[in-house]
Design a protein around this motif. Structure first.
Motif, PDB file in Angstrom:
ATOM      1  N   ARG A 549       0.813  -1.218   0.000  1.00  0.00           N
ATOM      2  CA  ARG A 549       0.000   0.000   0.000  1.00  0.00           C
ATOM      3  C   ARG A 549       0.844   1.264   0.000  1.00  0.00           C
ATOM      4  NH1 ARG A 549      -1.894  -3.233   3.992  1.00  0.00           N
ATOM      5  NH2 ARG A 549      -3.808  -4.387   3.550  1.00  0.00           N
ATOM      6  N   HIS A 550       2.130   1.159   0.322  1.00  0.00           N
ATOM      7  CA  HIS A 550       2.924   2.375   0.449  1.00  0.00           C
ATOM      8  C   HIS A 550       2.964   3.170  -0.849  1.00  0.00           C
ATOM      9  CE1 HIS A 550       4.022   1.005   4.362  1.00  0.00           C
ATOM     10  NE2 HIS A 550       4.955   1.913   4.526  1.00  0.00           N
ATOM     11  N   ALA A 551       3.137   2.515  -1.978  1.00  0.00           N
ATOM     12  CA  ALA A 551       3.159   3.232  -3.252  1.00  0.00           C
ATOM     13  C   ALA A 551       1.806   3.869  -3.542  1.00  0.00           C
ATOM     14  CB  ALA A 551       3.553   2.269  -4.377  1.00  0.00           C
ATOM     15  N   LEU A 552       0.728   3.144  -3.231  1.00  0.00           N
ATOM     16  CA  LEU A 552      -0.608   3.678  -3.466  1.00  0.00           C
ATOM     17  C   LEU A 552      -0.896   4.871  -2.568  1.00  0.00           C
ATOM     18  CD1 LEU A 552      -2.565   0.293  -3.713  1.00  0.00           C
ATOM     19  CD2 LEU A 552      -1.808   1.753  -5.598  1.00  0.00           C
ATOM     20  N   VAL A 553      -0.501   4.781  -1.304  1.00  0.00           N
ATOM     21  CA  VAL A 553      -0.723   5.886  -0.379  1.00  0.00           C
ATOM     22  C   VAL A 553       0.079   7.110  -0.806  1.00  0.00           C
ATOM     23  CG1 VAL A 553      -0.395   6.652   1.996  1.00  0.00           C
ATOM     24  CG2 VAL A 553      -1.298   4.367   1.543  1.00  0.00           C
ATOM     25  N   SER A 554       1.297   6.899  -1.265  1.00  0.00           N
ATOM     26  CA  SER A 554       2.122   8.023  -1.722  1.00  0.00           C
ATOM     27  C   SER A 554       1.451   8.735  -2.894  1.00  0.00           C
ATOM     28  CB  SER A 554       3.512   7.529  -2.122  1.00  0.00           C
ATOM     29  OG  SER A 554       4.175   6.925  -1.037  1.00  0.00           O
ATOM     30  N   GLU A 555       0.970   7.959  -3.873  1.00  0.00           N
ATOM     31  CA  GLU A 555       0.287   8.560  -5.014  1.00  0.00           C
ATOM     32  C   GLU A 555      -0.989   9.273  -4.579  1.00  0.00           C
ATOM     33  OE1 GLU A 555       1.468   8.777  -7.976  1.00  0.00           O
ATOM     34  OE2 GLU A 555       3.258   7.591  -7.513  1.00  0.00           O
ATOM     35  N   TRP A 556      -1.666   8.708  -3.605  1.00  0.00           N
ATOM     36  CA  TRP A 556      -2.897   9.316  -3.079  1.00  0.00           C
ATOM     37  C   TRP A 556      -2.601  10.676  -2.449  1.00  0.00           C
ATOM     38  CZ3 TRP A 556      -4.327   9.358   2.386  1.00  0.00           C
ATOM     39  CH2 TRP A 556      -5.644   9.756   2.627  1.00  0.00           C
ATOM     40  N   VAL A 557      -1.554  10.750  -1.640  1.00  0.00           N
ATOM     41  CA  VAL A 557      -1.186  12.017  -0.998  1.00  0.00           C
ATOM     42  C   VAL A 557      -0.787  13.046  -2.047  1.00  0.00           C
ATOM     43  CG1 VAL A 557       0.457  13.122   0.557  1.00  0.00           C
ATOM     44  CG2 VAL A 557      -0.515  10.894   1.156  1.00  0.00           C
ATOM     45  N   VAL A 558      -0.027  12.612  -3.051  1.00  0.00           N
ATOM     46  CA  VAL A 558       0.393  13.538  -4.111  1.00  0.00           C
ATOM     47  C   VAL A 558      -0.823  14.041  -4.896  1.00  0.00           C
ATOM     48  CG1 VAL A 558       1.670  13.705  -6.276  1.00  0.00           C
ATOM     49  CG2 VAL A 558       2.700  12.568  -4.310  1.00  0.00           C
ATOM     50  N   SER A 559      -1.776  13.151  -5.183  1.00  0.00           N
ATOM     51  CA  SER A 559      -2.966  13.546  -5.945  1.00  0.00           C
ATOM     52  C   SER A 559      -3.776  14.601  -5.200  1.00  0.00           C
ATOM     53  CB  SER A 559      -3.839  12.325  -6.224  1.00  0.00           C
ATOM     54  OG  SER A 559      -3.144  11.365  -6.980  1.00  0.00           O
ATOM     55  N   ILE A 560      -3.974  14.400  -3.915  1.00  0.00           N
ATOM     56  CA  ILE A 560      -4.740  15.380  -3.141  1.00  0.00           C
ATOM     57  C   ILE A 560      -3.957  16.680  -3.000  1.00  0.00           C
ATOM     58  CG2 ILE A 560      -5.691  15.843  -0.841  1.00  0.00           C
ATOM     59  CD1 ILE A 560      -6.641  13.009  -0.741  1.00  0.00           C
ATOM     60  N   SER A 561      -2.630  16.587  -2.935  1.00  0.00           N
ATOM     61  CA  SER A 561      -1.811  17.806  -2.890  1.00  0.00           C
ATOM     62  C   SER A 561      -1.950  18.597  -4.180  1.00  0.00           C
ATOM     63  CB  SER A 561      -0.342  17.442  -2.647  1.00  0.00           C
ATOM     64  OG  SER A 561      -0.179  16.750  -1.427  1.00  0.00           O
ATOM     65  N   VAL A 562      -1.987  17.897  -5.317  1.00  0.00           N
ATOM     66  CA  VAL A 562      -2.180  18.575  -6.604  1.00  0.00           C
ATOM     67  C   VAL A 562      -3.550  19.249  -6.652  1.00  0.00           C
ATOM     68  CG1 VAL A 562      -2.447  18.189  -9.083  1.00  0.00           C
ATOM     69  CG2 VAL A 562      -0.581  17.085  -7.841  1.00  0.00           C
ATOM     70  N   ILE A 563      -4.580  18.560  -6.170  1.00  0.00           N
ATOM     71  CA  ILE A 563      -5.919  19.164  -6.127  1.00  0.00           C
ATOM     72  C   ILE A 563      -5.920  20.400  -5.230  1.00  0.00           C
ATOM     73  CG2 ILE A 563      -8.324  18.773  -5.469  1.00  0.00           C
ATOM     74  CD1 ILE A 563      -7.934  15.834  -6.153  1.00  0.00           C
ATOM     75  N   PHE A 564      -5.199  20.342  -4.118  1.00  0.00           N
ATOM     76  CA  PHE A 564      -5.094  21.498  -3.215  1.00  0.00           C
ATOM     77  C   PHE A 564      -4.451  22.686  -3.933  1.00  0.00           C
ATOM     78  CE2 PHE A 564      -2.292  23.891  -0.347  1.00  0.00           C
ATOM     79  CZ  PHE A 564      -3.233  24.406   0.542  1.00  0.00           C
ATOM     80  N   VAL A 565      -3.375  22.432  -4.682  1.00  0.00           N
ATOM     81  CA  VAL A 565      -2.704  23.512  -5.413  1.00  0.00           C
ATOM     82  C   VAL A 565      -3.644  24.101  -6.466  1.00  0.00           C
ATOM     83  CG1 VAL A 565      -0.802  24.039  -6.974  1.00  0.00           C
ATOM     84  CG2 VAL A 565      -0.402  22.586  -4.986  1.00  0.00           C
ATOM     85  N   MET A 566      -4.356  23.249  -7.181  1.00  0.00           N
ATOM     86  CA  MET A 566      -5.287  23.740  -8.203  1.00  0.00           C
ATOM     87  C   MET A 566      -6.397  24.580  -7.573  1.00  0.00           C
ATOM     88  SD  MET A 566      -5.605  20.256 -10.463  1.00  0.00           S
ATOM     89  CE  MET A 566      -6.916  20.922 -11.470  1.00  0.00           C
ATOM     90  N   THR A 567      -6.899  24.149  -6.426  1.00  0.00           N
ATOM     91  CA  THR A 567      -7.939  24.920  -5.737  1.00  0.00           C
ATOM     92  C   THR A 567      -7.436  26.305  -5.367  1.00  0.00           C
ATOM     93  OG1 THR A 567      -8.867  22.863  -4.828  1.00  0.00           O
ATOM     94  CG2 THR A 567      -9.517  24.923  -3.771  1.00  0.00           C
ATOM     95  N   ASN A 568      -6.223  26.380  -4.854  1.00  0.00           N
ATOM     96  CA  ASN A 568      -5.679  27.684  -4.449  1.00  0.00           C
ATOM     97  C   ASN A 568      -5.342  28.556  -5.646  1.00  0.00           C
ATOM     98  OD1 ASN A 568      -4.988  27.985  -1.292  1.00  0.00           O
ATOM     99  ND2 ASN A 568      -4.988  25.825  -1.869  1.00  0.00           N
ATOM    100  N   ILE A 569      -4.958  27.951  -6.750  1.00  0.00           N
ATOM    101  CA  ILE A 569      -4.753  28.749  -7.970  1.00  0.00           C
ATOM    102  C   ILE A 569      -6.058  29.408  -8.387  1.00  0.00           C
ATOM    103  CG2 ILE A 569      -4.291  28.564 -10.448  1.00  0.00           C
ATOM    104  CD1 ILE A 569      -2.148  26.501  -9.808  1.00  0.00           C
ATOM    105  N   VAL A 570      -7.122  28.658  -8.372  1.00  0.00           N
ATOM    106  CA  VAL A 570      -8.426  29.208  -8.751  1.00  0.00           C
ATOM    107  C   VAL A 570      -8.855  30.314  -7.787  1.00  0.00           C
ATOM    108  CG1 VAL A 570     -10.880  28.666  -9.030  1.00  0.00           C
ATOM    109  CG2 VAL A 570      -9.143  27.076  -9.881  1.00  0.00           C
TER     110      VAL A 570
END
Length: 607
Positions: A549-570
């Motif tokens: 699960r470690h690889a999946l969790v890492s990708e999950w954290v990165v994905s939500i971080s990207v969504i956070f950045v996109m939200t703040n850009i908007v």
């Protein structure tokens, strides 16, 4: 005081270790099997909901037959059922979807009967505040509020519900008659929903606390067990047996008594009662600031229950309500007002509809598969103190642990490669219940359920020979999809706000700037909360032993971080400049793309 009473009552049943560590609780044996955790993170429930329901249904019939059998007084009710807190969860999920659907439908028809771009406006000065209106409004609300304040938690829920409905209905009627049936009424819906969720959480928390304090009275004391050996015949066939009983060589005994006297086998240890242990665990869960249990209380997954935690759930609820309402409103605007915005309106509505499908699927899957089974596991655990036969007791412990060797489902079918069972246990069901409550914005109940899960785990580990494996991993497999939906909600609300406010006002000075600022701050706060919670859970998993699960969790954290950045850009590069009538930082107002997307954003540049 509660802590002294519980600790004093349990002191006689345990002994302290010589090294000064917390007193150990003697362990009761379980069936010699391993509770396995599924490794497939594809969905919140690894097995179909039908299979889980059949499992819990058969286990419920099994434990009920034992508690209503030969050696007991009768049936009893587990705490989760007595408090009705899980039954309330079912209706809370239905309420969540029903209310959001109501917001979307009502917002859809606002452009039909209101003029753009205000659609009723949000200016409080438009309220017809005559003296007579104020007297009527104040009199009605004061009487209802006084009745609300004198009610106690012993009142049935319908009394609170009808009173809240009367207060909110009065406010909506007054708004329609003396203000406007457009956006002001929709705002009333939002506020009423937040009040309902806050009051409901406090009510069910108090009901659960009251039930926990009353757990011993829920479990009947088993009567003394005797074996009647009255002989009514005189015959040579039973004369020898009668003689052995007469002389005392053969004392009449029940099957349970004979089982307890077997030699050469492992049996249960003397320990504190399961009723007492469950009460201690649940009391510790609803009051984590105190130390009640005989096991450590400083688990990192224990959550505080400050009243302020309710606001985190209300923020999430507002974002969910906003996305539903904005989707319906923009679709109505396209249908009844402006077909020129059909591309944006339909696109936003389709995205929100897709998000809504996920909002329906996630809690429905968790409710149907696991969380409602917590009451069954509770009953099996408490039945240990009621059932007389030792073999039945060990079978119940196996069921509570969700073991694949549970006799009610899988006895004799143990397989080392079986990864489809093992999660039907007391701890996992409460994790699922916490995920459902968190997803629908009931943050206070969610924290209570999580604490109950953690305390149940520590109780079971202290009183059995088993160990619950990878608690944080289990929570991640339950919540990963819901957390992505939560991260996308503020992004989608911010996007729709930017496109709507950037294109719907010919005169930017008429924009509802305070409302726009509130939406922007709410989206920023929610996205930040989601990111922090994601990072906390992710680091907790990545810090444990390495699994697939470690690889999946890492990708999950990165994905939500990207969504956070996109939200703040908007928010900061589009919504804020539109609100303040600034030049857009990206490409500027002179850009043809920005002119076409946001015609009302830059009045100084646009002709």
């Amino acid at each position: 005081m509660a802590s002294k009473t519980l600790l004093a009552s349990s002191a006689a049943d345990t002994t302290s270790k010589g090294d000064g560590s917390p007193a150990s609780v003697p362990a009761s044996p379980a069936a010699p099997v391993t509770s396995k955790m599924s490794s497939a993170p594809s969905s919140p429930s690894a097995t179909s909901s039908t299979a889980f329901n059949l499992t819990f249904a058969s286990r419920f019939d099994n434990v009920t037959s034992k508690t209503k059998g030969l050696y007991t007084k009768g049936d009893f009710i587990p705490p989760a059922t007595k408090s009705q807190i899980l039954r309330a969860q079912k209706f809370s999920v239905l309420y969540f979807f029903g209310v959001n659907l109501l917001f979307g439908v009502y917002a859809f028809f606002i452009p039909l009967h209101q003029s753009p771009p205000y659609y009723g406006g949000m200016n409080i000065m438009d309220f017809d505040a005559s003296l007579g209106h104020f007297i009527v409004l104040g009199l009605v609300l004061t009487l209802l509020f006084i009745r609300f304040m004198v009610m106690g938690y012993s009142n049935e829920y319908y009394q609170f519900a009808f009173l809240l409905l009367a207060m909110e209905g009065a406010c909506i009627v007054f708004t329609v008659v003396w203000w406007n049936p457009g956006l002001p009424v929709l705002t009333n819906f939002f506020v009423a929903n937040l009040v309902n969720i806050a009051c409901t959480q406090v009510y069910w928390k108090r009901r659960f606390v009251t039930t926990v304090a009353d757990i011993p009275s829920l479990v009947p004391t088993p009567p003394p067990v005797f074996q009647d050996s009255t002989g009514l015949t005189l015959s040579f066939s039973n004369l020898g047996a009668e003689f052995m009983k007469l002389w005392g060589f053969d004392v009449p005994k029940t099957e349970a008594m004979r089982y307890d006297e077997r030699c050469g086998v492992f049996g249960s240890k003397d320990q504190m009662s399961h009723t007492q242990a469950l009460q201690i665990a649940y009391t510790q869960a609803v009051d984590p600031a105190q130390q009640f249990g005989l096991w450590p209380a400083d688990d990192p997954h224990i959550m505080s229950l400050n009243p302020s935690t309710i606001f985190l759930g209300l923020l999430k609820t507002f974002i969910a309500n906003g996305t539903f309402a904005f989707g319906g409103f923009w679709l109505g605007k396209v249908a009844f007002d402006s077909w020129s915005e059909a591309a944006f309106g339909l696109s936003a509505s389709l995205l929100i509809a897709r998000l809504d499908v996920l909002r329906v699927a996630v809690p429905d899957s968790l409710l149907a598969s696991n969380s409602l089974g917590a009451a069954v596991a509770e009953k099996e655990w408490l039945a240990f103190d009621v059932v007389r036969h030792g073999a039945d007791r060990e079978e119940l412990i196996s069921d509570v642990l969700g073991s694949i060797a549970s006799s009610s489902e899988h006895r004799g079918l143990i397989s080392g490669n079986d990864l489809s069972s093992g999660r039907e246990n007391l701890v996992y069901t409460w994790i699922c219940a916490a995920a459902v409550a968190d997803f629908i914005g009931e943050s206070l109940l969610s924290r209570i359920f999580q604490n109950v899960s953690v305390q149940s785990r520590m109780m079971l580990e202290a009183m059995t020979s088993r160990e619950f494996r990878l608690w944080a991993h289990a929570k991640w497999e339950i919540t990963w999809l819901g957390r992505i939906v939560e991260a996308l909600s503020p992004l989608l609300l911010a996007l729709t706000s930017v496109f709507y406010f950037g294109s719907s006002y010919e005169d930017p000075s008429t924009m509802p700037r305070k409302f726009m600022a509130f939406i922007g701050l709410a989206c920023f706060a929610e996205s930040t909360v989601v990111l922090v919670r994601t990072a906390h859970l992710g680091t907790g998993i990545l810090g444990e032993k390495t699994t697939h699960r470690h690889a999946l969790v890492s990708e999950w954290v990165v994905s939500i971080s990207v969504i956070f950045v996109m939200t703040n850009i908007v928010i900061w590069l589009y919504l804020l400049p539109i609100l303040a009538s600034w030049d857009l930082p990206l490409l500027g107002c002179a850009s043809p793309m920005n002119k076409s997307l946001f015609p009302s954003a830059c009045p100084a540049v646009n002709p």
